[in-house]
Scaffold this active site. Structure first.
Site, short mmCIF file in Angstrom:
data_model
loop_
_atom_site.label_atom_id
_atom_site.label_comp_id
_atom_site.label_asym_id
_atom_site.label_seq_id
_atom_site.Cartn_x
_atom_site.Cartn_y
_atom_site.Cartn_z
N GLU A 333 49.96 46.54 42.27
CA GLU A 333 50.20 45.24 41.66
C GLU A 333 49.15 44.23 42.11
O GLU A 333 48.98 44.00 43.32
CB GLU A 333 51.57 44.69 42.06
CG GLU A 333 52.75 45.50 41.56
CD GLU A 333 54.08 44.92 42.01
OE1 GLU A 333 55.11 45.34 41.47
OE2 GLU A 333 54.10 44.04 42.91
N CYS A 334 48.46 43.61 41.18
CA CYS A 334 47.58 42.47 41.43
C CYS A 334 46.59 42.78 42.56
O CYS A 334 45.65 43.54 42.36
CB CYS A 334 48.41 41.22 41.71
SG CYS A 334 47.50 39.67 41.47
N GLY A 335 46.79 42.22 43.73
CA GLY A 335 45.87 42.50 44.84
C GLY A 335 45.78 43.97 45.16
O GLY A 335 44.72 44.48 45.55
#
Length: 461
Positions: A333-335
């Site tokens: 997720e994301c990072g």
């Protein structure tokens, strides 16, 4: 039994008014006096809860009528009211912003609203703002439970007197906080700097300074009899909910958790365990090897601030490649997704090699690139996962998106986030709230999109 407990929902006319600092200061002040304080955060947020947890000494959960659902919110508040002396809920954005808004949450759950208003550049207009916050849409949606107003950034006693006199009811004046460094928490591009990044002593020193300032206000001077008389709420017992099927029974999920991958909802860990998974943690920054596991979760965080250390983890890179090549799932997720590309480029233009499970690069930007509540169905056999996005980077990749998330109803932004897939890897800027669809969560961590129980890796060997 419907336990009663004093409760406040702390909101504001807009972001940046000081509500996070006020909630943390109030939690710290009451905790110092011996109270058990349970804090919640309205809407999707990872950073504010770090401060509230440090201030209260208790885990902090999120509440949202769309993201987490009314039933979950009622269950958590009921449990908190049975154990805590006071409940504090920090609102999201402005009081009436969003669909549903913090005001909607206050009405549905009966939470009295404390409005924090940055009043440094106003006088009698405070009364108009407070009146509007309280009565906006009250004719159509019903009366808003109201606690009062706390003015922030006030110049002095004379200024405070003008502000107080402007309110419809003097009893709703809960005090004035001075212009002070004590009422400022450190920030960076994604929001507040997490409390643990400052170290315990420095974080508590900031919280104590804010609590001391709040102690001098009428709100800070109230005793428990005042709290109970003014803001006691009866929290109804929620209907019983059947636990999810143990679709991840026998499986181990390894979760990256450190300063680079810190954006983990406690409720997501609860959901994985409720599905039967064994959850283990590892720290890429600390040099940990990938644990023996059936699936990996790389949450969001700040990989851009730790890119040199992550780039040097060549042995972890090899372990992740071996894990994915064996067909074992990775959800990033994301990072977490940023760490899986070939390259991460910082705002300063420095390029760092990353772990290379996804082709392409991710580059930090000077502006917000994605924001809003989203949903995504990994499989048609299960309800969609709900979640959100919030990021300052953009990726360039040759991969075509497997799918795109869908903006939540009423969202200001209609553009969804790409979901990428390569073999057993699934990755997106989308942060999922696992409990919104436990069966879809099980599909992510088992690569079993038919949702049938599957043997663990140990059984397959």
């Amino acid at each position: 039994m419907n336990p009663r407990c004093p409760a406040l929902l702390v909101s504001a006319p807009a972001s940046g008014q000081g509500k996070t600092t006020v909630v943390a200061a109030l939690a710290r002040l009451l905790t110092r006096r011996g109270a058990r304080v349970q804090v919640f955060k309205c809407g999707p947020d990872f950073l504010d809860p770090f401060w509230h947890q440090r201030a209260s000494g208790q885990p902090v959960h999120n509440l949202d009528l769309w993201l987490t659902g009314e039933a979950d919110a009622r269950a958590r508040l009921h449990a908190a009211a049975s154990a805590a002396d006071v409940i504090l809920v920090e609102g999201v954005m402005g009081l009436h912003d969003g669909t549903p808004s913090s005001a909607d949450l206050a009405r549905v759950l009966g939470l009295p609203v404390l409005a924090v208003v940055q009043a440094g550049a106003m006088a009698q207009t405070l009364g108009a703002i407070a009146h509007g916050l309280r009565y906006y849409k009250s004719e159509s949606d019903g009366a808003l439970p109201w606690a009062g107003v706390l003015a922030n950034g006030v110049a002095g006693a004379g200024h405070a007197a003008l502000l107080r006199a402007s309110l419809d009811d003097p009893a709703h004046w809960l005090g004035a906080l001075p212009r002070s460094e004590a009422m400022q928490l450190p920030e960076r591009h994604l929001g507040l700097v997490a409390a643990h990044e400052l170290g315990e002593a420095a974080a508590l020193a900031r919280l104590d300074a804010a609590a001391d300032a709040l102690a001098a206000t009428p709100l800070g001077e109230m005793d428990w009899a005042d709290w109970r008389a003014r803001w006691s709420v009866a929290f109804e017992a929620p209907p019983a909910v059947a636990p999810p099927a143990p679709l991840l029974a026998g499986r181990t999920v390894a979760v990256a958790r450190d300063a680079a991958f810190a954006f983990v909802y406690a409720a997501n860990l609860e959901c994985l365990r409720a599905l039967g998974a064994r959850v283990v943690f590892f720290s890429p920054l600390a040099g940990d090897a990938l644990p023996a596991c059936d699936a990996v979760w790389l949450p969001g965080g700040y990989p851009e601030l730790h890119a040199p250390v992550l780039a040097a983890r060549t042995e972890l890179r090899a372990q992740l490649h071996a894990h994915a090549q064996a067909g074992r799932p990775v959800w990033a997720e994301c990072g977490g997704m940023m760490g899986l590309f070939d390259e991460l480029i910082t705002r300063e233009g420095t390029a760092h090699p990353m772990w290379g499970l996804l082709p392409g690069r991710v580059r930090m930007q000077d502006r917000l690139m994605g924001l809003g509540l989203q949903s995504w169905a990994p499989t048609e056999a299960a309800p969609a996962l709900r979640g959100h996005s919030f990021h300052f980077s953009a990726c360039q990749t040759s991969l075509a998106p497997l799918a795109c998330t869908t903006a939540a109803p009423g969202s200001a932004r209609t553009q969804g986030e790409a979901v990428y897939a390569k073999g057993a890897v699934r990755a997106s800027y989308f942060h999922a709230w696992f409990a919104s669809s436990p069966s879809a969560t099980a599909a992510l961590f088992s690569n079993d999109f038919g949702l049938q129980p599957a043997p663990s890796r140990r059984e397959q060997l």
